[in-house]
Scaffold this active site. Structure first.
Site, PDB file in Angstrom:
ATOM      1  N   CYS A 268     -32.335   7.939   0.097  1.00 54.67           N
ATOM      2  CA  CYS A 268     -32.331   8.220   1.529  1.00 54.67           C
ATOM      3  C   CYS A 268     -33.579   8.990   1.925  1.00 54.67           C
ATOM      4  O   CYS A 268     -34.220   9.622   1.090  1.00 54.67           O
ATOM      5  CB  CYS A 268     -31.106   9.064   1.901  1.00 54.67           C
ATOM      6  SG  CYS A 268     -29.540   8.245   1.661  1.00 54.67           S
TER       7      CYS A 268
ATOM      8  N   CYS B  73     -24.791   3.086   6.614  1.00 54.14           N
ATOM      9  CA  CYS B  73     -24.389   1.864   5.936  1.00 54.14           C
ATOM     10  C   CYS B  73     -25.659   1.034   5.782  1.00 54.14           C
ATOM     11  O   CYS B  73     -26.661   1.308   6.440  1.00 54.14           O
ATOM     12  CB  CYS B  73     -23.345   1.134   6.782  1.00 54.14           C
ATOM     13  SG  CYS B  73     -22.351   0.003   5.821  1.00 54.14           S
TER      14      CYS B  73
ATOM     15  N   CYS C 263     -20.689   2.803   2.903  1.00 54.20           N
ATOM     16  CA  CYS C 263     -20.745   1.622   2.041  1.00 54.20           C
ATOM     17  C   CYS C 263     -21.399   2.004   0.722  1.00 54.20           C
ATOM     18  O   CYS C 263     -22.245   2.893   0.670  1.00 54.20           O
ATOM     19  CB  CYS C 263     -21.462   0.453   2.717  1.00 54.20           C
ATOM     20  SG  CYS C 263     -23.236   0.565   2.843  1.00 54.20           S
TER      21      CYS C 263
END
Length: 175
Positions: A96, A12, A88
């Protein structure tokens, strides 16, 4: 059944509420077959006290959690993840780190209970709702035959779990 323990990372943005809830729920419900972790792209630095209160109310561990960067899990020596779930929408859209071992990923978006601005009852209800939606996804995940299903089919099922009630994403159109 395999004795293998699967590592699961819940991501998140702030790592203060939803990912913490999911980490605690999976660590208990996974019955030792799964080891859950959580992290954020822009960690708040502290866990939301309402998240801890909700975990305690549901009988899950509320101890030992910290809000930390997802970079911790991309460093040498970090546990290798088998599954990574974004909970989320903001984290889902971010670039990432490169995860070692190419874990299976899916987006399980749930509304942010920490964003609710209202009475204590409204805030508590938002955290209870988020925890319920996350637990439903986790229980569906735990029911999958992880050791005997092929990777592509498993990834499709993981994405479908993300579309369960409470999803922040629109339902996919049937073909």
């Amino acid at each position: 059944m395999s004795d293998r323990v699967y590592n699961v990372l819940f991501l998140c943005t702030g790592n203060s509420a939803r990912s913490i809830l999911a980490e605690s729920i999976l660590n208990k419900e996974g019955g030792g077959r799964f080891r859950a972790f959580s992290a954020g792209s822009q960690p708040k630095g502290e866990v939301n006290p309402h998240a801890l209160k909700e975990l305690e109310a549901l009988g899950y561990s509320a101890a030992g959690f910290s809000s930390k960067s997802w970079d911790v899990f991309a460093e040498p020596g970090a546990p290798q993840m088998d599954f990574i779930f974004t909970v989320c929408d903001s984290a889902h859209g971010e670039a990432c780190p490169v995860w070692i071992g190419h874990p299976m990923t899916a987006h399980w978006g749930v509304e942010d209970p920490a964003a609710v601005d209202g009475s204590e009852v409204e805030i508590q209800r938002a955290f209870a709702t988020a925890a319920r939606f996350l637990k439903n996804r986790i229980m569906a995940f735990l029911s999958l035959p992880h050791s005997s299903i092929d990777k592509l089919a498993l990834e499709q099922q993981l994405r479908q779990i993300g579309q369960m009630e409470g999803s922040t994403q629109p339902q996919e159109m049937a073909s």
